[in-house]
Design a protein around this motif. Structure first.
Motif, short mmCIF file in Angstrom:
data_model
loop_
_atom_site.label_atom_id
_atom_site.label_comp_id
_atom_site.label_asym_id
_atom_site.label_seq_id
_atom_site.Cartn_x
_atom_site.Cartn_y
_atom_site.Cartn_z
N GLU A 120 -0.55 0.09 -10.93
CA GLU A 120 0.38 1.04 -10.34
C GLU A 120 1.29 0.27 -9.38
O GLU A 120 0.82 -0.33 -8.42
CB GLU A 120 -0.37 2.13 -9.57
N TYR A 121 2.57 0.26 -9.67
CA TYR A 121 3.56 -0.39 -8.81
C TYR A 121 4.09 0.69 -7.89
O TYR A 121 4.86 1.56 -8.30
CB TYR A 121 4.67 -1.01 -9.67
N GLN A 122 3.66 0.69 -6.65
CA GLN A 122 3.92 1.79 -5.73
C GLN A 122 5.06 1.45 -4.78
O GLN A 122 4.94 0.56 -3.95
CB GLN A 122 2.65 2.13 -4.95
N CYS A 123 6.16 2.19 -4.91
CA CYS A 123 7.32 1.97 -4.04
C CYS A 123 7.52 3.12 -3.05
O CYS A 123 8.21 2.96 -2.06
CB CYS A 123 8.58 1.81 -4.87
N SER A 124 6.95 4.27 -3.35
CA SER A 124 7.10 5.41 -2.45
C SER A 124 5.76 5.74 -1.81
O SER A 124 4.71 5.29 -2.26
CB SER A 124 7.63 6.62 -3.23
N THR A 125 5.83 6.53 -0.78
CA THR A 125 4.62 6.96 -0.09
C THR A 125 3.99 8.10 -0.88
O THR A 125 4.69 9.02 -1.31
CB THR A 125 4.96 7.44 1.33
N ILE A 126 2.69 8.02 -1.11
CA ILE A 126 1.96 9.13 -1.73
C ILE A 126 0.83 9.53 -0.79
O ILE A 126 0.41 8.75 0.06
CB ILE A 126 1.41 8.78 -3.13
N SER A 127 0.34 10.72 -0.97
CA SER A 127 -0.73 11.20 -0.09
C SER A 127 -2.03 10.46 -0.39
O SER A 127 -2.25 9.96 -1.50
CB SER A 127 -0.94 12.70 -0.29
#
Length: 165
Positions: A120-127
């Motif tokens: 998972e390439y995470q660029c945004s904030t998730i809960s």
């Protein structure tokens, strides 16, 4: 709007925009093919605008019930770069495969040394709740999650010292 880099053709085959396509090839493809979401099977449109990279999107006023968040250009580009790098390393990887048993679509699914990894390439904030749900779902299926945080989330204190904001 949910952006996809893979879609299904009418005959059930997958098509990926990770392949190097010319603009003309994509225009011709758009004229002769219909495309469908791998998760919900609803028709999607091949978008060839100048603001974003070529991608598939659900038609206006339709939403995929299996999607959580839209993806930025930064996310799409990073995911494609990572996928291309894995392919150059001769590592078996699938871009955006939909896993119906857990209703998840990891950015990249990697098979390496008899193990499966969800990247998972995470660029945004998730809960934290969503992060935990995804991890738990992957682990239940025997898939090891790997999260890669986009560099824009890091602050450089020195060349060797990074910090999260």
């Amino acid at each position: 709007m949910i952006i996809l880099l893979v879609a299904l053709l009418r005959n059930g085959e997958f098509i990926s925009l990770a392949k190097t396509w010319t603009k003309e090839e994509l225009v011709q493809l758009k004229r002769r093919e219909a495309f469908f979401c791998p998760a919900c099977k609803r028709e999607v449109v091949l978008k060839l605008g100048s603001r974003r990279i070529p991608h598939f999107a659900h038609k206006k006023d339709t939403a995929c019930p299996y999607e959580y968040e839209s993806e930025s250009t930064r996310h799409l580009t990073g995911k494609l770069d990572l996928f291309s790098w894995l392919q150059r390393q001769n590592i078996r990887a699938k871009l955006e495969p939909y896993l119906p048993s857990i209703q998840q679509r990891p950015d990249i699914l990697v098979a390496h040394n008899h193990l499966l990894y969800a990247m998972e390439y995470q660029c945004s904030t998730i809960s934290e709740q969503l992060f935990q749900k995804r991890n738990d779902s992957y682990r239940i299926k025997g898939i090891r999650p790997i999260w890669i945080l986009g560099a824009h989330h890091l602050r450089y204190r020195t060349i060797y010292h990074l910090a999260l904001p």
